[in-house]
Design an enzyme around this catalytic site. Structure first.
Site, mmCIF file in Angstrom:
data_model
loop_
_atom_site.group_PDB
_atom_site.id
_atom_site.type_symbol
_atom_site.label_atom_id
_atom_site.label_comp_id
_atom_site.label_asym_id
_atom_site.label_seq_id
_atom_site.Cartn_x
_atom_site.Cartn_y
_atom_site.Cartn_z
ATOM 1 N N LYS A 71 0.846 -1.225 -0.006
ATOM 2 C CA LYS A 71 0.071 -0.128 0.024
ATOM 3 C C LYS A 71 0.908 1.385 -0.004
ATOM 4 O O LYS A 71 0.320 2.465 -0.449
ATOM 5 C CB LYS A 71 -0.735 0.084 1.220
ATOM 6 C CG LYS A 71 -2.138 -0.931 1.031
ATOM 7 C CD LYS A 71 -3.025 -0.977 2.234
ATOM 8 C CE LYS A 71 -4.071 -1.794 2.174
ATOM 9 N NZ LYS A 71 -5.208 -1.646 2.971
ATOM 10 N N ASP A 107 -10.082 2.759 2.356
ATOM 11 C CA ASP A 107 -9.995 2.330 3.469
ATOM 12 C C ASP A 107 -10.642 3.488 4.393
ATOM 13 O O ASP A 107 -11.773 2.917 5.271
ATOM 14 C CB ASP A 107 -8.858 2.058 3.770
ATOM 15 C CG ASP A 107 -8.311 0.558 3.383
ATOM 16 O OD1 ASP A 107 -9.036 -0.141 2.871
ATOM 17 O OD2 ASP A 107 -7.000 0.786 3.273
#
Ligand code: ATR
Length: 300
Positions: A71, A107
């Site tokens: 990420k 997220d």
């Protein structure tokens, strides 16, 4: 007659990636929307990321998700990131815009949507356990939702301080750092509407000790981990009579937001939730309404 849509490939890259339920969720969404697309898991380590992305570009893939440990490592290979990915400092979704690769992050917004109808965040006190990548997304979402006081409790003080500085820069007005042990004594969680466990302890059985009695009776305890059974952190909160929520709802909503960014149309949320329930996750509706729970099938 409607023009038949060109089939495209989507996928999640990471290592390990075998556990990911994203294919189950996204393929169910494609089927529900009548789209011929396919979503797969790809095991990719950081060293192989550049060539994987080159290949994805060549194949004209429709979109990608990233999981651990990619990420943050992905940033040098992207043409741009969205303001949200920049706020969080990580990318979980890649959008293909022509030959350009744009990094996004769903997220934090997925977390905020998962909490909708369950807890009032504006002006509230929220406690975040942990200060890693997951805590950055959660903290950014809580600041955006206008929490009044944000308590960061972390084992390593310096990492807690670094997260707090980042959240203050995003507009957090009252962000404090405490040692993780303070949540066992109660001082750190007093008056909290929300306590979120982002540490990886939930995965390995040992729960962070929390003095539940110091929290209001309607305090919501959230663990980002999901699975067929409650994490020790959530099991302890439930024993203390507190409301709990695991990471399944966040998984669902971050996935739906990614799907919408790739395809430009509303995600079939019901089909995605049903697919996750079929894979053994428990998704509860806000305000403790009906529980959707289906036993894990023999072959997933
Ligand atoms: P993620 O991307 O999932 O957030 P990470 O960035 O590695 O993963 O962060 C892991 C978090 O879990 C950190 O806050 C870590 O605490 P430290 O900053 O002190 O390392 C926390 N963590 C991991 N194992 C832990 C343990 N046994 N006890 C307490 N905290 C733990």
């Amino acid at each position: 007659m409607a023009r038949r849509e060109q089939a495209r490939l989507f996928g999640v890259l990471g290592e390990p990636v075998e556990h990911s339920l994203s294919p189950v969720m996204h393929n169910a969404a494609f089927a529900a929307a009548g789209l011929p697309h396919l979503y797969l898991r790809y095991r990719v380590a950081p060293a192989g990321l550049r060539s994987a992305l080159d290949e994805a570009r060549r194949l004209r893939m429709g979109g990608l998700n990233l999981t651990v440990p990619l990420k943050e490592a992905v940033r040098p290979f992207l043409d741009a990131v969205t303001p949200e990915a920049d706020r969080i400092g990580a990318v979980n979704t890649i959008l293909f815009r022509g030959s350009r690769l744009i990094g996004d992050n769903t997220d934090g917004r997925g977390f905020a949507r998962a909490l909708r109808g369950r807890v009032r965040l504006r002006g509230a006190t929220a406690v975040v356990l942990g200060a890693g990548g997951a805590a950055r997304a959660v903290g950014a979402a809580l600041v955006a939702a206008g929490v009044g006081r944000l308590v960061v409790a972390n084992r390593t003080r310096a990492r807690g301080e670094a997260l707090a500085a980042r959240l203050r820069a995003l507009g957090g007005r009252d962000v404090v750092v405490v040692p993780l042990a303070a949540v066992a004594r109660g001082s750190a969680v007093a008056g909290a509407s929300l306590v979120v466990n982002t540490t990886s302890t939930g995965l390995h059985g040992a729960a962070v000790r929390v003095r539940h009695a110091a929290t209001p009776r309607d305090c919501l305890f959230v663990d980002l981990v999901y699975g067929p059974s409650a994490t020790p952190f959530l099991a302890a909160a439930a024993r203390a009579g507190r409301r709990t929520l695991d990471g399944a709802a966040m998984l669902l909503h971050q996935g739906a937001l990614a799907w919408e960014a790739w395809l430009g149309r509303p995600a079939p949320l019901g089909a995605m939730a049903h697919a996750l329930a079929g894979a053994g996750l428990t998704l509860t509706r806000p305000r403790g309404a009906a529980t959707v729970a289906v036993p894990r099938p023999a072959h997933v």
